[in-house]
Motif scaffolding. Sequence first.
Motif, mmCIF file in Angstrom:
data_model
loop_
_atom_site.group_PDB
_atom_site.id
_atom_site.type_symbol
_atom_site.label_atom_id
_atom_site.label_comp_id
_atom_site.label_asym_id
_atom_site.label_seq_id
_atom_site.Cartn_x
_atom_site.Cartn_y
_atom_site.Cartn_z
ATOM 1 N N ASP A 42 0.835 -1.213 0.000
ATOM 2 C CA ASP A 42 0.000 0.000 0.000
ATOM 3 C C ASP A 42 0.867 1.261 0.000
ATOM 4 O OD1 ASP A 42 -2.266 -1.555 0.020
ATOM 5 O OD2 ASP A 42 -2.620 -1.351 2.172
ATOM 6 N N ILE A 45 2.146 1.858 -3.503
ATOM 7 C CA ILE A 45 1.081 2.388 -4.362
ATOM 8 C C ILE A 45 0.849 3.864 -4.056
ATOM 9 C CG2 ILE A 45 -1.408 2.275 -4.838
ATOM 10 C CD1 ILE A 45 -1.130 -0.809 -4.579
ATOM 11 N N GLU A 46 0.900 4.233 -2.779
ATOM 12 C CA GLU A 46 0.768 5.647 -2.403
ATOM 13 C C GLU A 46 1.931 6.456 -3.000
ATOM 14 O OE1 GLU A 46 0.656 8.456 1.619
ATOM 15 O OE2 GLU A 46 0.710 6.278 1.825
ATOM 16 N N ASN A 49 1.324 6.936 -6.644
ATOM 17 C CA ASN A 49 0.292 7.965 -6.843
ATOM 18 C C ASN A 49 0.905 9.361 -6.790
ATOM 19 O OD1 ASN A 49 -2.338 7.042 -7.459
ATOM 20 N ND2 ASN A 49 -2.591 6.242 -5.395
ATOM 21 N N LYS A 65 -3.546 11.326 -9.330
ATOM 22 C CA LYS A 65 -3.839 10.687 -8.044
ATOM 23 C C LYS A 65 -5.332 10.467 -7.874
ATOM 24 C CE LYS A 65 -2.702 12.986 -4.303
ATOM 25 N NZ LYS A 65 -1.939 13.521 -3.141
ATOM 26 N N ASN A 68 -6.335 7.211 -9.050
ATOM 27 C CA ASN A 68 -5.577 6.118 -8.430
ATOM 28 C C ASN A 68 -4.654 5.439 -9.446
ATOM 29 O OD1 ASN A 68 -4.640 4.343 -6.454
ATOM 30 N ND2 ASN A 68 -6.276 2.859 -6.836
ATOM 31 N N GLY A 71 -2.376 2.577 -8.183
ATOM 32 C CA GLY A 71 -2.970 1.237 -8.156
ATOM 33 C C GLY A 71 -3.006 0.612 -9.533
ATOM 34 N N SER A 170 -8.899 6.183 -17.457
ATOM 35 C CA SER A 170 -9.724 6.179 -16.246
ATOM 36 C C SER A 170 -11.003 6.971 -16.486
ATOM 37 C CB SER A 170 -8.949 6.812 -15.084
ATOM 38 O OG SER A 170 -8.823 8.213 -15.285
#
Length: 201
Positions: A42, A45-46, A49, A65, A68, A71, A170
């Motif tokens: 996690d 992934i942060e 971002n 960001k 996401n 991710g 996205s």
Amino acid sequence: MERRELLKMIAVLTGGAMIGGHAILTGCNVKSGKNQDHLFTDQEIEFLNEVSETILPETNTPGAKAANVGGFMAVMVNDCYEFRDQKAFKEGIKALDTACEKMHKTSFMKASTAQRLALLMSLDKEAKLYQSKKGDMEEAERKKDKDFPGLPNHYFLMMKQLTMLGYFTSEVGCTQALRYLAVPGKYEGSVPYKKGDKAWA
């Protein structure tokens, strides 16, 4: 916008073919033999971002960001990249943070927006230089070992390409950064364009 066209645009913008492009177009079924599930934490992934947000920041539209993209990167690297590129990408997270410490005496997560941008611009130049020499380096290695599998791509090029792919595919990217028409109407072969208009999703 069709996926194939988006990949071509990303290749032009980043100065190199889309890494993992074939796998992306054919459903991301890479048989690397060492593909691992849950390749990223996690915290990583942060971190991704924040890197993606520096590449595509929030302006009058949401930034990377908000989509996401970190991710998205984790899934794409895990599912669509060869093992050597997976390894280079994962190690690139630490390499990017180390480069930030060296350049600004602080970690990437604690760096200011200006510091982050300066770092990524430097890494972009480094990646372009590496990619331009990669073919010659591989050829030299194959003269020594004909079974040499090839060198990995530069981690920052992969991060940059996946940021653009993740964002513009996205919901946020398609509906807010691009012009979006949920249900296409009749065909119009000549649509007026004004300078500054968004591209169509």
